[in-house]
Motif scaffolding. Structure first.
Motif, PDB file in Angstrom:
ATOM      1  N   GLU A 171       0.835  -1.202   0.000  1.00  0.00           N
ATOM      2  CA  GLU A 171       0.000   0.000   0.000  1.00  0.00           C
ATOM      3  C   GLU A 171       0.870   1.253   0.000  1.00  0.00           C
ATOM      4  O   GLU A 171       0.601   2.213  -0.711  1.00  0.00           O
ATOM      5  N   ARG A 184      -2.608   2.249  -9.235  1.00  0.00           N
ATOM      6  CA  ARG A 184      -3.802   1.600  -8.691  1.00  0.00           C
ATOM      7  C   ARG A 184      -3.838   0.114  -8.980  1.00  0.00           C
ATOM      8  O   ARG A 184      -4.804  -0.569  -8.670  1.00  0.00           O
ATOM      9  N   ARG A 224      -8.664   1.705  -2.263  1.00  0.00           N
ATOM     10  CA  ARG A 224      -7.954   2.707  -3.063  1.00  0.00           C
ATOM     11  C   ARG A 224      -8.481   2.744  -4.493  1.00  0.00           C
ATOM     12  O   ARG A 224      -7.828   3.296  -5.376  1.00  0.00           O
TER      13      ARG A 224
END
Lengths: 88, 342
Positions: free
Chosen positions: B251, B260, B285
């Motif tokens: 992350e 992404r 996300r």
């Protein structure tokens, strides 16, 4: 390597079916260097159809390891030739 | 164009044959054969025995691959092999075969970095374009992102690989190594429900696993015999802890890059719990997780053929005299000529 320490030596003489195959074996085996170049000297040559491997070594244990190792590799080369030379 | 790839950096011997079609830009997997050196429960695989395994099975596995692919030798354009990283003796045993084939068939030889093989195969199979790559296996743990023709390592393990931690815990519990120790841990973990707290060792972008292994070993020796906890609980707790660490550093890499997409590759990558945990993070996300199954996650020959062929198409070949192996070969050492700079 110190000349005076070269107390052990060994010569392998392995015949191949042709000089072409003996030369291939030499090229394949020469690529990997000995790990302990300060203690063992290895020269691989070809004479007609024969693959000649000469060892000079200061330590008999290392000589045994080197010879065993190259024999394993030579067997692998021969098995590969036997299986795939001339495969279409 | 067709390439044959030989892989033998650890206990898997793999031979793959791949076809790249220039016109349609399509990739065909023609054969993907693997033979694994499986040792008895409680033991790991040793370099000498693994090398002997590869030497024993190299010929039959190549034969089977050629037969499955149904290609003629003259149709093969190049021979690809794993240069490293990995265990020395098994690598050399396979490289010897690759070199012999190269000379017998008069084909160029291509040395391939094992990690690059995993990344490129993962991208090809999943269609992920420019993902953050989490490469997790028995020998490697790295978070990687691409930039300027190199796969850059953002974070990695400071000691043992995550797969090594799992494998060694499986050994402590005497779980079988068939089909793989990690798979058996995953099955045990599904039946565990009590979470035992273990050290959590994320250091910036890096992770450390050896202390966790020592800690869980002590707990297992002290508490399993008296019935306080079960092996299943420990497998569950170990997986949750290790994977949480991996998700955290992934992350952070995503936030750094602004990417992404996450691609998970390597043997541990086929663990469904890891994929699920990653999915949860990436969803938050608004991103996407890409993963493959065991055919492409676990070491295989096809990824070596694929990465080798990508390099070959840009004109790269390895001179025979330089077709050596190396136990240490970092992912970022390889110049990625086949991708645009960004």
């Amino acid at each position: 390597m110190n000349e005076a320490n070269e107390v052990h030596s060994m010569i392998l003489n392995i015949p191949f079916p042709s000089s072409r195959l003996a030369n291939i074996a030499q090229k394949v085996l020469k690529v990997d260097k000995e790990l302990k170049t300060d203690q063992v000297e290895r020269i691989i040559t070809v004479e007609e159809v024969n693959l000649i491997v000469k060892f000079k070594c200061s330590n008999i244990k290392i000589l045994r390891i080197s010879v065993n190792s190259i024999l394993d590799m030579i067997i692998m080369v021969i098995k590969t030739m036997d299986a795939f030379d001339g495969t279409e | 164009m067709i390439a044959i790839g030989l892989e033998g950096s650890a206990n898997k011997l793999g031979v793959g044959i791949i076809e790249h079609n220039y016109d349609s830009n399509k990739v065909n997997v023609l054969a993907n054969i693997r033979h694994t050196h499986v040792t008895p429960p409680g033991t790991g695989f040793l370099p000498k025995d693994t090398a002997a395994h590869h030497r024993e099975f190299a010929i039959p596995v190549i034969r089977e691959a050629l037969k499955t692919a149904n290609v003629k030798v003259k149709e093969i354009d190049c021979i690809c092999y794993t240069k490293g990283p990995g265990m020395g003796a098994p690598l050399v045993s396979v490289a010897i075969v690759a070199r012999t084939l190269s000379l017998l068939w008069d084909k160029p030889i291509i040395a391939v970095n094992h990690c690059i093989g995993h990344i490129e195969m993962g991208r090809e199979i999943t269609g992920a374009n420019n993902p953050i790559v989490l490469y997790v296996s028995g020998g490697n743990t790295q978070v990687i992102a691409y930039s300027e023709n190199r796969y850059r390592i953002f974070g990695e393990t400071l000691d043992i690989a995550v797969g090594n931690c799992l494998d060694r815990f499986a050994r402590i519990l005497k779980l079988p190594n068939d089909p793989s120790p990690g798979y058996n841990i995953e099955q045990f973990a599904k039946r565990g429900n009590k979470f035992i707290e273990l050290p959590y060792t994320v250091k910036g972008m890096d992770v450390s696993f050896s202390g966790i292994l020592s800690n869980i070993e002590t707990i297992s020796i002290e508490q399993i015999p008296i019935g306080q906890i079960t092996s299943e609980d420990l497998c569950f707790s170990l997986q949750e802890t290790l994977f949480a660490m991996l998700v955290e550093i992934t992350e952070r890499a995503m936030a750094h890059i602004g990417s992404r997409e996450v691609l998970i590759v390597g043997g541990v990558g086929c663990n469904l719990r890891l994929q699920e945990m990653m999915q949860k993070m990436v969803e938050q996300r608004n991103g996407k997780v890409f993963a493959t199954d065991e055919r492409f996650c676990i070491d295989n020959g096809i990824m070596i053929a694929h990465a080798g062929l990508l390099a070959f198409r840009t004109g790269y070949t390895t001179p025979l005299e330089e077709s050596t192996c190396t136990q240490r070969f970092r992912t970022d050492e390889v110049y990625i000529s086949w991708r645009k700079a960004n």
